[in-house]
Write an enzyme that holds these catalytic residues in place. Structure first.
Site, PDB file in Angstrom:
ATOM      1  N   SER A   1       0.861  -1.197   0.000  1.00  0.00           N
ATOM      2  CA  SER A   1       0.000   0.000   0.000  1.00  0.00           C
ATOM      3  C   SER A   1       0.892   1.240   0.000  1.00  0.00           C
ATOM      4  O   SER A   1       2.099   1.156   0.281  1.00  0.00           O
ATOM      5  CB  SER A   1      -0.879   0.005   1.251  1.00  0.00           C
ATOM      6  OG  SER A   1      -0.079   0.225   2.401  1.00  0.00           O
TER       7      SER A   1
ATOM      8  N   ASP B   1      -1.086  -1.476  -4.121  1.00  0.00           N
ATOM      9  CA  ASP B   1      -2.481  -1.519  -3.670  1.00  0.00           C
ATOM     10  C   ASP B   1      -3.021  -0.079  -3.552  1.00  0.00           C
ATOM     11  O   ASP B   1      -2.342   0.795  -2.987  1.00  0.00           O
ATOM     12  CB  ASP B   1      -2.497  -2.207  -2.290  1.00  0.00           C
ATOM     13  CG  ASP B   1      -3.890  -2.555  -1.804  1.00  0.00           C
ATOM     14  OD1 ASP B   1      -4.780  -2.748  -2.637  1.00  0.00           O
ATOM     15  OD2 ASP B   1      -4.057  -2.654  -0.561  1.00  0.00           O
TER      16      ASP B   1
ATOM     17  N   HIS C   1     -13.561  -2.570   3.786  1.00  0.00           N
ATOM     18  CA  HIS C   1     -12.216  -2.696   4.356  1.00  0.00           C
ATOM     19  C   HIS C   1     -12.258  -2.722   5.881  1.00  0.00           C
ATOM     20  O   HIS C   1     -13.183  -2.191   6.491  1.00  0.00           O
ATOM     21  CB  HIS C   1     -11.349  -1.512   3.917  1.00  0.00           C
ATOM     22  CG  HIS C   1     -10.951  -1.578   2.470  1.00  0.00           C
ATOM     23  ND1 HIS C   1     -11.522  -0.788   1.510  1.00  0.00           N
ATOM     24  CD2 HIS C   1     -10.047  -2.352   1.830  1.00  0.00           C
ATOM     25  CE1 HIS C   1     -10.980  -1.060   0.334  1.00  0.00           C
ATOM     26  NE2 HIS C   1     -10.079  -2.009   0.490  1.00  0.00           N
TER      27      HIS C   1
ATOM     28  N   ARG D   1      -3.030  -8.525  10.199  1.00  0.00           N
ATOM     29  CA  ARG D   1      -2.799  -7.595  11.316  1.00  0.00           C
ATOM     30  C   ARG D   1      -3.300  -8.198  12.625  1.00  0.00           C
ATOM     31  O   ARG D   1      -2.691  -8.017  13.678  1.00  0.00           O
ATOM     32  CB  ARG D   1      -3.533  -6.276  11.066  1.00  0.00           C
ATOM     33  CG  ARG D   1      -3.037  -5.533   9.858  1.00  0.00           C
ATOM     34  CD  ARG D   1      -3.845  -4.276   9.629  1.00  0.00           C
ATOM     35  NE  ARG D   1      -3.399  -3.641   8.399  1.00  0.00           N
ATOM     36  CZ  ARG D   1      -3.458  -2.343   8.164  1.00  0.00           C
ATOM     37  NH1 ARG D   1      -3.966  -1.537   9.063  1.00  0.00           N
ATOM     38  NH2 ARG D   1      -3.022  -1.841   7.038  1.00  0.00           N
TER      39      ARG D   1
ATOM     40  N   GLY E   1     -11.400  -5.966   0.658  1.00  0.00           N
ATOM     41  CA  GLY E   1     -12.101  -6.139   1.929  1.00  0.00           C
ATOM     42  C   GLY E   1     -12.520  -7.578   2.170  1.00  0.00           C
ATOM     43  O   GLY E   1     -13.617  -7.848   2.644  1.00  0.00           O
TER      44      GLY E   1
HETATM   45  P1  13P Z   1      -9.273  -6.265   4.443  1.00  0.00           P
HETATM   46  O1  13P Z   1      -9.329  -5.017   5.256  1.00  0.00           O
HETATM   47  O2  13P Z   1     -10.566  -7.004   4.475  1.00  0.00           O
HETATM   48  O3  13P Z   1      -8.129  -7.155   4.796  1.00  0.00           O
HETATM   49  O4  13P Z   1      -9.065  -5.822   2.897  1.00  0.00           O
HETATM   50  C1  13P Z   1      -7.779  -5.481   2.439  1.00  0.00           C
HETATM   51  C2  13P Z   1      -7.788  -4.848   1.094  1.00  0.00           C
HETATM   52  O5  13P Z   1      -8.792  -4.802   0.400  1.00  0.00           O
HETATM   53  C3  13P Z   1      -6.533  -4.284   0.635  1.00  0.00           C
HETATM   54  O6  13P Z   1      -6.652  -3.634  -0.601  1.00  0.00           O
HETATM   55  O1  G3H Z   2      -7.112  -1.167   1.622  1.00  0.00           O
HETATM   56  C1  G3H Z   2      -6.236  -0.789   2.388  1.00  0.00           C
HETATM   57  C2  G3H Z   2      -5.206  -1.721   2.866  1.00  0.00           C
HETATM   58  O2  G3H Z   2      -5.700  -2.504   3.917  1.00  0.00           O
HETATM   59  C3  G3H Z   2      -3.921  -0.989   3.193  1.00  0.00           C
HETATM   60  O3  G3H Z   2      -3.956  -0.348   4.422  1.00  0.00           O
HETATM   61  O4  G3H Z   2      -2.875   1.854   3.911  1.00  0.00           O
HETATM   62  O5  G3H Z   2      -3.052   1.038   6.260  1.00  0.00           O
HETATM   63  O6  G3H Z   2      -1.465  -0.043   4.652  1.00  0.00           O
HETATM   64  P1  G3H Z   2      -2.770   0.683   4.842  1.00  0.00           P
HETATM   65 ZN    ZN Z   3      -8.535  -2.611  -0.797  1.00  0.00          ZN
END
Ligand code: 13P
Ligand code: G3H
Ligand code: ZN
Length: 330
Positions: free
Chosen positions: A60, A93, A191, A271, A223
């Site tokens: 991310s 991501d 999410h 997590r 999500g």
């Molecule tokens: P979760 O929060 O359900 O793990 O989804 C993660 C996600 O979509 C990252 O792009």
């Molecule tokens: O969709 C979001 C992901 O769970 C990434 O989360 O930006 O806190 O790393 P983050």
């Molecule tokens: Zn996502």
């Protein structure tokens, strides 16, 4: 071997979903590789090929900012040397246009997600199209998003009343005009750890409608964490105060995969495992202050979790057929 998501999806479409896992640090990286190669406790363990899986590493913007994005690349490159049998894609991501260009130009990422889903329809297409042109010039795959998931992602929070499912007809037009290689669709998930209050689940009717209009086109489910209740209880028994919550029913992954959901994104579950292992360690070893004491069981627990998740996704046991297909076309 780093491959594109497009190559992975070609093999998986309609049969199973590829797990896309977010990582931020060394222990998560090692646990991720071990889990996908069914080496739970050490790098040297023998792999059981009926359990090994292709996978996607997701980074991310938050992960890239956490320390310095170069550490992520170095950890993944080193993992490639330590685990030469692994086949995976490296994916950005929820990218902005700027972050996508940074990853495309880096020569390291094999896939990017441009997330302009908060823009209006035409603007989303316009931005996605620009990213697609630049990525495809370098052989990089592009995921885009249409529709709005609820919950928190990166720095954007979408309330449940603003979340909206993807419109199937718009999805067709979006894919045609943008040229993207896969599409993240809003099909009932959100999410984070607080997805469903009751027994809601995926909107299979909506997934089916999208697949009818976009046959053979890979869909992405964000999500997708299942928020394992045993881990929530372990966290709370070790001092956490997580409220009651639930995630996606893991038995819905495979039926969704048969309808074209080819990439399943998981961050929150990883997590929770991190939090549970570290909390238990501090509770049980109050005199210990060695970072390796919780790090070692965390890597094993995360690897075990990845292996179990891949079984639910149907990707466990698929690594060798992916290798065969990729080496034949090379
Ligand atoms: P979760 O929060 O359900 O793990 O989804 C993660 C996600 O979509 C990252 O792009
Ligand atoms: O969709 C979001 C992901 O769970 C990434 O989360 O930006 O806190 O790393 P983050
Ligand atoms: Zn996502």
């Amino acid at each position: 071997m780093i491959v594109t998501t497009k190559e992975l999806f070609k093999e998986a479409y309609g049969k199973y979903a590829v797990g896309a896992y977010n990582i931020n640090n060394l222990e998560q990286t090692i646990g991720l590789f071990r889990g996908n190669l069914a080496k739970i406790n050490s790098n040297e363990e023998e792999s059981d090929k009926s359990k090994t899986a292709p996978f996607i590493i997701q980074l991310s913007r938050g992960a890239r900012k956490y320390t310095d994005k170069r550490y992520l690349e170095a950890m993944i490159r080193t993992s490639e040397e330590v685990f030469p049998e692994a086949i995976f894609a490296v994916h950005l991501d929820h990218g902005t246009e700027e972050a996508c260009y940074d990853c495309i130009d880096s020569g390291f990422y094999s896939s990017v997600m441009i997330d302009a889903s908060h823009e209006d329809f035409d603007k989303n297409i316009e931005i996605t199209r620009r990213v697609v042109e630049r990525a495809h010039d370098k052989g990089i795959s592009v995921e885009a998003e249409l529709g709005m998931l609820g919950g928190v992602e990166e720095d954007i929070e979408v309330s449940e009343e603003h979340a909206c499912l993807t419109d199937p007809e718009q999805a067709v037009e979006f894919v045609e005009r943008s040229g993207c290689d896969s599409l993240a669709v809003a099909i009932g998930t959100s999410h984070g750890a607080y997805k469903f209050q009751g027994s809601q689940g995926l909107h299979f009717d909506r997934i089916q409608q999208i697949q009818n209009l976009l046959p053979n086109f890979p869909l992405v489910m964000h999500g997708s964490s299942s928020v394992p209740q045993d881990w929530v209880e372990r966290i709370n028994a070790a001092g956490g105060t997580l409220p009651k919550t639930s995630g996606v029913n893991e038995d819905q992954y495979l039926p969704a995969a048969k309808l074209g959901v080819t990439k399943v994104n998981i961050d929150t579950d990883g997590r929770l495992i991190w939090c549970g292992v570290y909390r238990e360690n501090f509770r049980d070893n109050p005199n210990d202050f060695d970072p390796r004491t919780p790090g070692k069981p965390f890597m094993a627990a995360y690897a075990e979790f990845i292996l179990a998740k891949n079984i639910k996704l149907g990707s466990a046991g698929q690594l060798e057929s992916v290798r065969e297909a990729i080496t034949q076309t090379a």
